[in-house]
Design a protein around this motif. Structure first.
Motif, mmCIF file in Angstrom:
data_model
loop_
_atom_site.group_PDB
_atom_site.id
_atom_site.type_symbol
_atom_site.label_atom_id
_atom_site.label_comp_id
_atom_site.label_asym_id
_atom_site.label_seq_id
_atom_site.Cartn_x
_atom_site.Cartn_y
_atom_site.Cartn_z
ATOM 1 N N ARG A 418 21.342 11.638 38.437
ATOM 2 C CA ARG A 418 22.750 11.777 38.803
ATOM 3 C C ARG A 418 23.588 10.562 38.428
ATOM 4 O O ARG A 418 24.664 10.694 37.862
ATOM 5 C CB ARG A 418 22.858 12.044 40.304
ATOM 6 C CG ARG A 418 22.243 13.378 40.729
ATOM 7 C CD ARG A 418 22.565 13.691 42.171
ATOM 8 N NE ARG A 418 22.114 15.024 42.524
ATOM 9 C CZ ARG A 418 20.932 15.294 43.073
ATOM 10 N NH1 ARG A 418 20.085 14.288 43.308
ATOM 11 N NH2 ARG A 418 20.589 16.530 43.365
ATOM 12 N N TYR A 419 23.133 9.382 38.781
ATOM 13 C CA TYR A 419 23.926 8.192 38.444
ATOM 14 C C TYR A 419 23.044 6.957 38.535
ATOM 15 O O TYR A 419 21.878 7.028 38.970
ATOM 16 C CB TYR A 419 25.144 8.050 39.366
ATOM 17 C CG TYR A 419 24.824 7.497 40.723
ATOM 18 C CD1 TYR A 419 24.230 8.301 41.689
ATOM 19 C CD2 TYR A 419 25.093 6.169 41.043
ATOM 20 C CE1 TYR A 419 23.919 7.800 42.931
ATOM 21 C CE2 TYR A 419 24.777 5.663 42.286
ATOM 22 C CZ TYR A 419 24.186 6.485 43.233
ATOM 23 O OH TYR A 419 23.869 5.982 44.459
ATOM 24 N N MET A 420 23.622 5.826 38.147
ATOM 25 C CA MET A 420 22.846 4.592 38.011
ATOM 26 C C MET A 420 23.701 3.394 38.396
ATOM 27 O O MET A 420 24.910 3.372 38.150
ATOM 28 C CB MET A 420 22.374 4.463 36.551
ATOM 29 C CG MET A 420 21.473 3.304 36.251
ATOM 30 S SD MET A 420 20.993 3.374 34.503
ATOM 31 C CE MET A 420 19.662 2.191 34.488
ATOM 32 N N THR A 421 23.072 2.406 38.993
ATOM 33 C CA THR A 421 23.763 1.161 39.317
ATOM 34 C C THR A 421 22.769 0.009 39.258
ATOM 35 O O THR A 421 21.543 0.241 39.319
ATOM 36 C CB THR A 421 24.415 1.237 40.717
ATOM 37 O OG1 THR A 421 25.217 0.070 40.934
ATOM 38 C CG2 THR A 421 23.352 1.302 41.822
ATOM 39 N N GLN A 422 23.272 -1.198 39.106
ATOM 40 C CA GLN A 422 22.378 -2.361 39.110
ATOM 41 C C GLN A 422 22.226 -2.852 40.533
ATOM 42 O O GLN A 422 23.190 -3.255 41.184
ATOM 43 C CB GLN A 422 22.915 -3.476 38.205
ATOM 44 C CG GLN A 422 21.952 -4.672 38.126
ATOM 45 C CD GLN A 422 22.313 -5.674 37.039
ATOM 46 O OE1 GLN A 422 23.248 -5.447 36.272
ATOM 47 N NE2 GLN A 422 21.572 -6.764 36.962
ATOM 48 N N ALA A 423 20.989 -2.833 41.021
ATOM 49 C CA ALA A 423 20.720 -3.238 42.402
ATOM 50 C C ALA A 423 20.800 -4.749 42.565
ATOM 51 O O ALA A 423 21.295 -5.251 43.571
ATOM 52 C CB ALA A 423 19.346 -2.726 42.828
ATOM 53 N N LYS A 424 20.308 -5.501 41.568
ATOM 54 C CA LYS A 424 20.343 -6.960 41.648
ATOM 55 C C LYS A 424 20.049 -7.547 40.277
ATOM 56 O O LYS A 424 19.624 -6.838 39.358
ATOM 57 C CB LYS A 424 19.336 -7.484 42.679
ATOM 58 C CG LYS A 424 17.875 -7.361 42.283
ATOM 59 C CD LYS A 424 16.992 -7.912 43.369
ATOM 60 C CE LYS A 424 15.529 -7.997 42.909
ATOM 61 N NZ LYS A 424 15.311 -9.065 41.915
ATOM 62 N N THR A 429 17.579 -5.523 37.846
ATOM 63 C CA THR A 429 16.909 -4.400 38.508
ATOM 64 C C THR A 429 17.918 -3.276 38.689
ATOM 65 O O THR A 429 19.013 -3.507 39.215
ATOM 66 C CB THR A 429 16.344 -4.832 39.866
ATOM 67 O OG1 THR A 429 15.424 -5.919 39.673
ATOM 68 C CG2 THR A 429 15.614 -3.684 40.550
ATOM 69 N N PHE A 430 17.555 -2.075 38.259
ATOM 70 C CA PHE A 430 18.474 -0.942 38.250
ATOM 71 C C PHE A 430 17.929 0.175 39.129
ATOM 72 O O PHE A 430 16.720 0.425 39.164
ATOM 73 C CB PHE A 430 18.688 -0.439 36.823
ATOM 74 C CG PHE A 430 19.143 -1.516 35.871
ATOM 75 C CD1 PHE A 430 20.490 -1.801 35.728
ATOM 76 C CD2 PHE A 430 18.217 -2.262 35.151
ATOM 77 C CE1 PHE A 430 20.914 -2.805 34.866
ATOM 78 C CE2 PHE A 430 18.631 -3.268 34.286
ATOM 79 C CZ PHE A 430 19.984 -3.541 34.152
ATOM 80 N N ALA A 431 18.824 0.832 39.826
ATOM 81 C CA ALA A 431 18.467 1.985 40.651
ATOM 82 C C ALA A 431 19.053 3.241 40.027
ATOM 83 O O ALA A 431 20.252 3.296 39.738
ATOM 84 C CB ALA A 431 18.987 1.799 42.078
ATOM 85 N N LEU A 466 14.193 1.466 39.179
ATOM 86 C CA LEU A 466 13.677 2.092 40.391
ATOM 87 C C LEU A 466 14.296 3.466 40.550
ATOM 88 O O LEU A 466 15.518 3.623 40.470
ATOM 89 C CB LEU A 466 13.997 1.226 41.617
ATOM 90 C CG LEU A 466 13.651 -0.267 41.497
ATOM 91 C CD1 LEU A 466 14.118 -1.015 42.731
ATOM 92 C CD2 LEU A 466 12.157 -0.454 41.286
ATOM 93 N N MET A 467 13.466 4.460 40.754
ATOM 94 C CA MET A 467 13.940 5.829 40.944
ATOM 95 C C MET A 467 14.146 6.091 42.439
ATOM 96 O O MET A 467 13.251 5.838 43.247
ATOM 97 C CB MET A 467 12.935 6.826 40.369
ATOM 98 C CG MET A 467 12.766 6.698 38.863
ATOM 99 S SD MET A 467 14.330 7.017 37.997
ATOM 100 C CE MET A 467 13.957 6.383 36.362
#
Length: 484
Positions: A418-424, A429-431, A466-467
């Motif tokens: 659905r979508y993606m963002t950078q966690a840190k 690290t991407f979620a 990370l999924m």
């Protein structure tokens, strides 16, 4: 009470081997930084730490045991390092083993310390028990004044040691001229990654603390020689013998107006070959340095690069999530440099795909050639390691990636990303939020990692994708903007 100094005073702990110098060092710094063992001569290099005793704060230096040896021998080079620490220190704690009494070696080196009598504090260690008290009285024969009786292992006598140091620090504070205070470094404001106006790649704000760089590798790869060359000073003990370094030694350094803290570590052999307790402690110390470093330089012998142990170290660094730079040391002895470097670059890409694009820098720690290129590579990897990518840019890329190569159907049902963002950052690290994260095959995650690395210029650092299962939390924000 001592007047505050503008810079912490430097206190060196000196004495013959196995009198408890490292035990006292660990007690005053409040951590088990220095290796401690019953074997004499464990400490070889000077090791520094921030120490505190009562309300006194100072820089403490642990040194190798003073031994009478030929200047060209390993013991002679260790003694030269200790004598240099004595010259540079503001105060010296000369440690005697009270239970052993005064030995001929103690008496010989007391003559050396008398030349620095104005900054020497005589300390009788291991005074617990009657035998220790008997040896305490012998120390008056050395002509270095009244001894301070302590037990470094049990923490006894610390109040008397505090009093002795306080008197020296008061004198230093009175003699010191006031130094101008450096202007504070103001960090630039950072972009919010979720801001629609944010640039695609958000560079990290200027750092205000030293960049921590650990230099690791197999024994005799030239790690200490490289650090000495960078410093322009024979700060660390070096020589033809393998395994000289035991403790992890940290040194402060400035390169291109940027502060660094370099960590020289013990050589790491294959686990099966590490049998002795001291080597196990040294390797554990090196692993600790990797865990707390920001960038790790894996130094390899150019005559034998990419051996199994080099690859295992690199894999460990990647799993720890640290920025990674490879150094090919002893480049001055390599023949056919151009073709050999190309072969090494191909080997790196083949053997370590998880850090694809990590720089490989040929250098010579002995001559200094290539060392500046190494540090430029470290700075570049640090920038990548700290990089953030805006959420808008990530989702534009994700849409294109899904169109080019949709995720597979599992059990007859198409997976939805659905979508993606950078966690840190540190490392990036991407979620990715999707319908069934457990069903997504690892091959598709690798496809996303490689695409991120190529599109957003993220070479050489471990990337984590990370999924996650869940709805889009930004959907409500989007609806709200449309209403407004």
């Amino acid at each position: 009470m001592a007047t505050a100094l503008h810079a912490p005073p430097v206190v060196a702990i000196v004495g013959r081997p196995n009198v408890g110098k490292s035990t006292l060092f660990n007690r005053l710094v409040g951590k088990r930084l220095a290796l401690v063992d019953d074997t004499p001569g464990v400490t070889r290099d000077r090791r520094e730490g921030d120490a505190k005793l009562g309300d006194l704060t100072f820089t403490l230096v642990d040194t190798a045991g003073l031994e009478d040896a030929d200047a060209s021998s390993l013991e002679g080079r260790m003694r030269a390092q200790t004598e240099r620490a004595i010259d540079e220190a503001d105060v010296c704690l000369f440690i005697i083993d009270a239970r052993a009494g005064i030995t001929p070696t103690d008496a010989e080196f007391a003559n050396l310390m008398r030349r620095h009598g104005d900054k020497t504090v005589l300390v009788a260690n291991k005074v617990e028990g009657r035998k220790g008290m008997d040896g305490l009285y012998e120390t008056y024969e050395l002509g270095l004044g009244e001894p301070v009786a302590i037990s470094a292992e049990h923490g006894e006598g610390m109040a008397d040691l505090f009093q002795a140091l306080d008197e020296h620090f008061t004198r230093l504070a009175e003699d010191a001229a006031s130094a101008p205070q450096a202007a504070p470094v103001l960090a630039e404001p950072e972009w919010d990654a979720d801001d629609e106006d944010a640039p695609d790649i958000i560079e990290a704000a200027p750092r205000t603390h030293p960049l921590q760089v650990a230099i690791v590798g197999r024994p005799n790869a030239g790690k200490s020689t490289l650090v000495n060359r960078l410093l322009g000073d024979d700060r660390l003990l070096t020589g033809p013998e393998a395994g000289i370094t035991r403790d992890t030694i940290s040194v402060d350094w400035v390169f291109q107006d940027r502060p660094f803290k370099l960590f020289d570590t013990a050589g790491m052999r294959r686990k099966a070959k590490v049998q002795e307790k001291l080597e196990k402690l040294s390797v554990a110390d090196a692993l600790h340095a990797i865990q707390f470093a920001e960038c790790v330089v894996i130094l390899m012998d150019a005559e034998h690069p990419f051996e199994k142990q080099d690859l295992q170290i690199a894999d460990l660094v990647a799993r720890e999530g640290r920025a990674l730079v490879f150094g090919l040391n002893k480049w001055d002895v390599v023949k056919n440099k151009g073709s050999f470097l190309k072969e090494c670059e191909e080997e790196l890409a083949r053997l370590l795909p998880q850090v694809r694009g990590a720089p490989l820098v040929p250098l010579s720690g002995l001559t200094g050639k290539g060392t500046e290129a190494l540090m430029q590579a470290v700075l570049k990897m640090d920038d990548v390691w700290n990089r953030r990518i805006s959420t808008a840019a990530l989702n534009r890329w994700l849409t294109a990636a899904l169109q080019q190569h949709p995720p597979p159907a599992v059990a007859g049902r198409r997976l939805k990303l659905r979508y993606m963002t950078q966690a840190k950052a540190r490392p990036p690290t991407f979620a990715v939020f999707c319908s069934r994260p457990d069903a997504l095959p690892g091959s598709y995650t690798r496809y996303l990692v490689n695409g991120l690395r190529d599109t957003f210029d993220l070479p050489g650092v471990p990337l984590r994708v990370l999924m996650r299962k869940g709805s889009n939390p930004y959907e409500a924000k989007a609806k709200k903007r449309k209403i407004n």
